[in-house]
Scaffold this motif. Structure first.
Motif, short mmCIF file in Angstrom:
data_model
loop_
_atom_site.label_atom_id
_atom_site.label_comp_id
_atom_site.label_asym_id
_atom_site.label_seq_id
_atom_site.Cartn_x
_atom_site.Cartn_y
_atom_site.Cartn_z
N PHE A 1 0.83 -1.21 0.00
CA PHE A 1 0.00 0.00 0.00
C PHE A 1 0.87 1.27 0.00
N ILE A 2 1.57 1.53 1.09
CA ILE A 2 2.35 2.77 1.18
C ILE A 2 3.56 2.70 0.24
N GLY A 3 4.20 1.52 0.20
CA GLY A 3 5.41 1.37 -0.62
C GLY A 3 5.16 1.72 -2.08
N LEU B 1 12.34 -4.09 -3.96
CA LEU B 1 12.46 -5.50 -3.52
C LEU B 1 11.22 -5.87 -2.72
N ASP B 2 10.47 -6.85 -3.21
CA ASP B 2 9.23 -7.23 -2.53
C ASP B 2 9.00 -8.73 -2.72
N LYS B 3 8.54 -9.35 -1.64
CA LYS B 3 8.30 -10.79 -1.67
C LYS B 3 6.97 -11.14 -2.35
N GLY C 1 11.68 -10.90 -4.00
CA GLY C 1 12.54 -11.57 -3.03
C GLY C 1 12.18 -11.18 -1.61
N ASP C 2 12.83 -11.91 -0.70
CA ASP C 2 12.50 -11.83 0.74
C ASP C 2 13.61 -11.06 1.46
N ILE C 3 13.24 -10.12 2.31
CA ILE C 3 14.27 -9.37 3.06
C ILE C 3 14.99 -10.25 4.07
N GLU D 1 5.07 -7.26 7.63
CA GLU D 1 3.70 -7.72 7.86
C GLU D 1 3.05 -6.58 8.62
N SER D 2 1.86 -6.14 8.17
CA SER D 2 1.35 -4.86 8.68
C SER D 2 -0.02 -4.90 9.34
N HIS D 3 -0.68 -6.07 9.38
CA HIS D 3 -2.06 -6.04 9.90
C HIS D 3 -2.16 -6.62 11.32
N PRO E 1 1.31 -8.21 18.88
CA PRO E 1 2.52 -8.79 18.28
C PRO E 1 3.05 -7.93 17.12
N TYR E 2 2.13 -7.32 16.34
CA TYR E 2 2.57 -6.43 15.26
C TYR E 2 3.39 -5.27 15.82
N SER E 3 2.80 -4.54 16.80
CA SER E 3 3.50 -3.34 17.27
C SER E 3 4.78 -3.70 18.02
N SER F 1 6.68 -6.23 17.28
CA SER F 1 7.70 -6.56 16.27
C SER F 1 8.25 -5.29 15.62
N LYS F 2 7.39 -4.29 15.41
CA LYS F 2 7.88 -3.03 14.84
C LYS F 2 8.77 -2.31 15.86
N ALA F 3 8.38 -2.35 17.14
CA ALA F 3 9.20 -1.71 18.18
C ALA F 3 10.58 -2.34 18.20
N ASN G 1 -2.08 6.14 11.33
CA ASN G 1 -2.84 5.34 10.35
C ASN G 1 -2.93 6.03 9.00
N ASN G 2 -2.58 5.31 7.97
CA ASN G 2 -2.71 5.83 6.60
C ASN G 2 -4.02 5.36 5.98
N TYR G 3 -4.50 6.13 4.99
CA TYR G 3 -5.62 5.67 4.18
C TYR G 3 -5.40 6.23 2.78
P1 NAD Z 1 1.39 -3.60 3.30
O1 NAD Z 1 1.06 -4.79 4.11
O2 NAD Z 1 0.36 -3.01 2.39
O3 NAD Z 1 2.67 -3.91 2.38
C1 NAD Z 1 3.79 -4.60 2.85
C2 NAD Z 1 4.63 -5.00 1.64
O4 NAD Z 1 5.79 -5.69 2.13
C3 NAD Z 1 3.92 -5.96 0.67
O5 NAD Z 1 4.13 -5.55 -0.65
C4 NAD Z 1 4.57 -7.31 0.95
O6 NAD Z 1 4.59 -8.15 -0.18
C5 NAD Z 1 5.98 -6.88 1.36
N1 NAD Z 1 6.63 -7.88 2.21
C6 NAD Z 1 6.11 -8.51 3.31
N2 NAD Z 1 7.00 -9.37 3.81
C7 NAD Z 1 8.13 -9.27 3.04
C8 NAD Z 1 9.39 -9.89 3.09
N3 NAD Z 1 9.70 -10.82 4.01
N4 NAD Z 1 10.31 -9.55 2.15
C9 NAD Z 1 10.02 -8.62 1.19
N5 NAD Z 1 8.83 -8.01 1.10
C10 NAD Z 1 7.88 -8.33 2.03
O7 NAD Z 1 1.93 -2.53 4.34
P2 NAD Z 1 1.76 -0.93 4.36
O8 NAD Z 1 0.50 -0.59 5.04
O9 NAD Z 1 2.07 -0.39 3.03
O10 NAD Z 1 2.95 -0.56 5.37
C11 NAD Z 1 4.27 -0.33 4.88
C12 NAD Z 1 5.17 0.01 6.06
O11 NAD Z 1 4.68 1.17 6.73
C13 NAD Z 1 5.23 -1.10 7.12
O12 NAD Z 1 6.55 -1.16 7.60
C14 NAD Z 1 4.27 -0.61 8.20
O13 NAD Z 1 4.66 -1.09 9.48
C15 NAD Z 1 4.46 0.90 8.11
N6 NAD Z 1 3.30 1.71 8.53
C16 NAD Z 1 2.05 1.46 8.02
C17 NAD Z 1 0.98 2.29 8.39
C18 NAD Z 1 -0.41 2.08 7.84
O14 NAD Z 1 -1.34 2.74 8.28
N7 NAD Z 1 -0.62 1.19 6.87
C19 NAD Z 1 1.20 3.34 9.27
C20 NAD Z 1 2.48 3.55 9.77
C21 NAD Z 1 3.53 2.73 9.38
#
Ligand code: NAD
Ligand code: TDX
Length: 351
Positions: free
Chosen positions: A13-15, A34-36, A60-62, A86-88, A156-158, A160-162, A186-188
């Motif tokens: 989404f954001i990427g 680079l995206d898995k 590919g995978d980070i 992983e973001s959800h 667990p999400y937050s 892991s990010k911390a 939060n983004n939208y």
């Molecule tokens: P998203 O889940 O939409 O996208 C994540 C992307 O990462 C996907 O394209 C996925 O294929 C890729 N990915 C996942 N595991 C991978 C791996 N092992 N190797 C390579 N690629 C992998 O997430 P998003 O909402 O776009 O969030 C992007 C970043 O911004 C995240 O780090 C998230 O923590 C952060 N963030 C998100 C929000 C939000 O509201 N969505 C707010 C603040 C921060």
């Protein structure tokens, strides 16, 4: 090309908004995405720029250290913008281990790759880690998260990010790796996967399905339009100070139920329904475990030091978002086909 940048998670989404912004604004940068391509990664998000001369996609995978070493070896990567995760939150409650693997192990694997490729020559190098306000935990009815707020993650999400934020700071403090971090609310916006509140509600309103509101709908989130986040990322990547953290947020707090009512009213207008019709679909369901009450960002540092501010109001951004979803039904149909139905049943049936 003057510079090669590696953007991780650029099909998400954001990427995808960040990749598009960098590819189109900086024709002299070579952008490697680079995206898995997990369930959340979607190359349709980038269809308009896929053939750009300064863009390369690498699947590919980070967590794959060898692949990262090869990428750094082949290209003279001087900057990294790290979004892959992983973001959800709900998925992290059901299946925490993938969050530990990607968000923690993946981040440290990337830090190691940059550190060894740059071999202590850090001039003109930068690794920028994108994080979230959820690392700070939850607020009561008053106050804001500042860059100094103590970390107190609950899901667990937050957590892991911390952890990934701590590792990024540790690599800066211990090895001198040139890092910068931002924590956003939060983004939208366009291309948001319909597991998150706003796109899930848009999809369900459109299809006459229940709109699941957790608990009493009283939890508060601070919403920012995704393209404003991408603009902040651009600014921090170019002008942010190494070793610093920047909070990003729109000063735009909404109780979930008030947001859903606003969205229902907008959807009534767009779908030509009588006002109040979509709101009849609102259904209160079992609350999320450990549900954080309120997030709110103090974004004064980035405003003061880098001159950033959001470009749209919530009403404008939400209308753009709804218009995009209604005009891009094919995109939505593709992402809700396949595993989405299974996910939806597991998460919401009997809730
Ligand atoms: P998203 O889940 O939409 O996208 C994540 C992307 O990462 C996907 O394209 C996925 O294929 C890729 N990915 C996942 N595991 C991978 C791996 N092992 N190797 C390579 N690629 C992998 O997430 P998003 O909402 O776009 O969030 C992007 C970043 O911004 C995240 O780090 C998230 O923590 C952060 N963030 C998100 C929000 C939000 O509201 N969505 C707010 C603040 C921060
Ligand atoms: O069906 C739902 N019903 C509901 O009431 C869903 C999916 C959510 N909610 C509530 C939970 C939250 O209070 O809506 C609020 C927003 O939920 P999400 O869209 O899942 O976002 P949130 O948990 O706040 O986390 C988001 O913001 C911070 C992103 O998913 C994270 O990646 C980001 O770091």
């Amino acid at each position: 090309m003057k510079k090669t940048l590696l953007i991780t998670g650029g099909a998400g989404f954001i990427g995808s908004h960040v990749v598009r912004r960098f590819v189109t604004r900086y024709p002299d940068y070579h952008i490697i995405n680079l995206d898995k391509l997990t369930y959340a990664g979607n190359l349709e998000n980038l269809i308009d720029i896929k053939d750009a001369a300064n863009y390369t996609f690498a699947k590919g995978d980070i967590c794959d250290a060898e692949l990262l070493q090869k990428l750094f070896g082949k290209h003279n990567i001087t900057g990294v913008v790290h979004l892959a995760a992983e973001s959800h939150v709900d998925r992290s409650i059901a299946h925490p281990m993938e969050f530990i693997r990607t968000n923690i192990m993946g981040t440290v694997t990337l830090l190691n790759a940059a550190k060894s490729a740059w071999a202590n020559d850090y001039s003109d190098k930068r690794l920028y880690h994108i994080s979230t306000d959820e690392v700070y935990g939850a607020l009561g009815s008053t106050g804001f998260f500042t860059e100094e707020t103590r970390y107190n993650p609950h899901s667990p999400y937050s957590a892991s990010k911390a952890s990934s934020d701590h590792l990024v700071r540790a690599y800066h403090d211990t090895y001198g790796l040139p890092t910068v971090i931002s924590n956003c609310s939060n983004n939208y916006g366009e291309n948001h996967f319909p597991e998150k509140l706003i796109p899930l509600a848009i999809n369900n309103i459109k299809n006459g399905k229940p709109i699941p509101v957790y608990g009493k709908g009283e939890n508060v989130r601070d919403w920012l339009y995704v393209q404003d986040h991408a603009a902040a990322i651009d600014l921090i990547f170019h002008k942010g100070k190494i070793g610093e953290t920047y909070n990003i947020g729109g000063h735009n707090e909404w109780r979930n139920i008030d947001l859903i009512l606003l969205l229902c009213s907008l959807m009534d207008k767009k779908l030509g329904r009588p006002q109040g019709r979509s709101a009849e679909q609102i259904t209160y369901v079992t609350d999320r475990a450990g549900h954080d009450l309120r997030y709110a960002i103090d974004a004064s540092k980035i405003a003061r030091e880098l001159g950033w501010k959001p470009s749209v109001t919530f009403e404008q951004g939400l209308e753009k978002t709804v218009d995009w979803y209604l005009a891009n039904d094919e995109w939505l149909q593709h992402v809700v086909s396949g595993d989405y139905e299974k996910y939806y049943q597991q998460m919401y049936d009997g809730r």
